[in-house]
Design a protein around this motif. Structure first.
Motif: not given
Length: 94
Positions: A70-86
């Motif tokens: 997911f993060t590769a496809e979206q070109e996101l830092d892999p930490r971003v989903p955890a920060l978003a969940a928080e």
């Protein structure tokens, strides 16, 4: 590397992108729906719920391969989903 900051609005966008990512492959979506207990017909309604969106992101976080895809496809830092969940859970961001 500086830790990105995510506000609630950004977190919602990330979570909705994650939902689209899961929905792009029926097997991914089916597994998530089975684990969450959500029916396909209810996705539109529950997708407005921050707790559902946080749970969706936590689902990605529990599967490193899925998270990294997911993060590769979206070109996101892999930490971003955890920060978003928080942020969606009200523990960070505003």
């Amino acid at each position: 590397m500086k830790t990105p900051r995510i506000n609630r609005a950004e977190a919602e966008v990330i979570a909705l992108k994650a939902l689209g990512f899961l929905a792009s492959e029926p097997e991914r979506l089916s597994r998530f729906l089975t684990l969450s207990g959500v029916e396909v017909a209810d996705i539109g309604t529950v997708a407005e719920n921050p707790d559902f969106l946080a749970g969706l992101l936590n689902h990605l976080l529990q599967d490193e391969s899925l998270l990294l895809t997911f993060t590769a496809e979206q070109e996101l830092d892999p930490r971003v989903p955890a920060l978003a969940a928080e942020a969606l859970a009200g523990r960070a961001g505003a």
